[in-house]
Design a protein around this motif. Structure first.
Motif, PDB file in Angstrom:
ATOM      1  N   ALA A  24      -6.401  -2.725  17.583  1.00 14.65           N
ATOM      2  CA  ALA A  24      -7.321  -2.107  18.237  1.00 14.65           C
ATOM      3  C   ALA A  24      -6.907  -0.382  17.761  1.00 14.65           C
ATOM      4  N   HIS A  25      -7.872   0.298  17.572  1.00 11.78           N
ATOM      5  CA  HIS A  25      -7.758   1.629  17.360  1.00 11.78           C
ATOM      6  C   HIS A  25      -7.110   2.593  18.479  1.00 11.78           C
ATOM      7  N   PRO A  26      -5.934   3.193  18.237  1.00 12.24           N
ATOM      8  CA  PRO A  26      -5.438   3.955  19.315  1.00 12.24           C
ATOM      9  C   PRO A  26      -6.168   4.952  19.819  1.00 12.24           C
ATOM     10  N   GLN A  27      -5.906   5.483  21.046  1.00 11.88           N
ATOM     11  CA  GLN A  27      -6.781   6.454  21.781  1.00 11.88           C
ATOM     12  C   GLN A  27      -6.442   7.915  21.013  1.00 11.88           C
ATOM     13  N   VAL A  28      -7.614   8.609  20.784  1.00  9.39           N
ATOM     14  CA  VAL A  28      -7.048   9.947  20.087  1.00  9.39           C
ATOM     15  C   VAL A  28      -7.544  11.025  20.980  1.00  9.39           C
ATOM     16  N   THR A  29      -6.616  12.150  21.271  1.00 13.15           N
ATOM     17  CA  THR A  29      -6.913  13.170  21.847  1.00 13.15           C
ATOM     18  C   THR A  29      -7.445  14.330  21.104  1.00 13.15           C
ATOM     19  N   ALA A  30      -8.375  14.702  20.925  1.00 13.95           N
ATOM     20  CA  ALA A  30      -8.939  15.624  20.155  1.00 13.95           C
ATOM     21  C   ALA A  30      -9.079  16.907  20.932  1.00 13.95           C
ATOM     22  N   GLU A  31      -8.782  17.871  20.157  1.00 17.97           N
ATOM     23  CA  GLU A  31      -8.927  19.331  20.779  1.00 17.97           C
ATOM     24  C   GLU A  31      -9.864  20.110  20.157  1.00 17.97           C
TER      25      GLU A  31
END
Length: 117
Positions: free
Chosen positions: A107-114
């Motif tokens: 599964a693709h890990p969660q990305v916290t984009a800024e």
């Protein structure tokens, strides 16, 4: 299944639960056995010994929902611990309901984009 707010927490009751319990019995288990707030925005998920049946207890506004799922074939990948709860995300709960493991390595890990650009 119902669409739930993103703030909804999901607790899995480790080990096997006697699914002859209904709302009152499961509610007592949540409060007395696990010490959790029964009326918070949470799902409490229980599994039987054979791992082919689930019950989900949920408080909504002025009453409880009790969801029941029975598999005709196969089993749920249920946490093996004997006591307490495991907190999972709603995404992990969907994996569990689909017969998958809680830890999906592909599964693709969660990305916290800024920044988007």
């Amino acid at each position: 299944m119902l669409a739930l707010p993103g703030s909804t927490r999901v607790y899995l009751a480790c080990g096997a639960t006697d699914l002859r319990k209904s709302i009152d019995g499961l509610a007592a288990l949540v409060q007395a056995g696990f010490g959790l707030d029964l009326f918070a925005s949470s799902l409490f998920v229980f599994c039987n010994r054979e791992r082919n049946k689930l019950k989900i207890l949920y408080w909504d506004h002025n009453g409880f929902w009790l969801f029941y799922r029975r598999l005709e074939k196969g089993t749920f990948e249920w946490p093996r611990g004997s006591e307490g709860t495991v907190t999972v995300t709603s995404r992990e709960l969907r994996w569990l309901l689909d017969g998958l493991s809680l830890s999906q390595r592909q599964a693709h890990p969660q990305v916290t984009a800024e920044i988007a650009v």
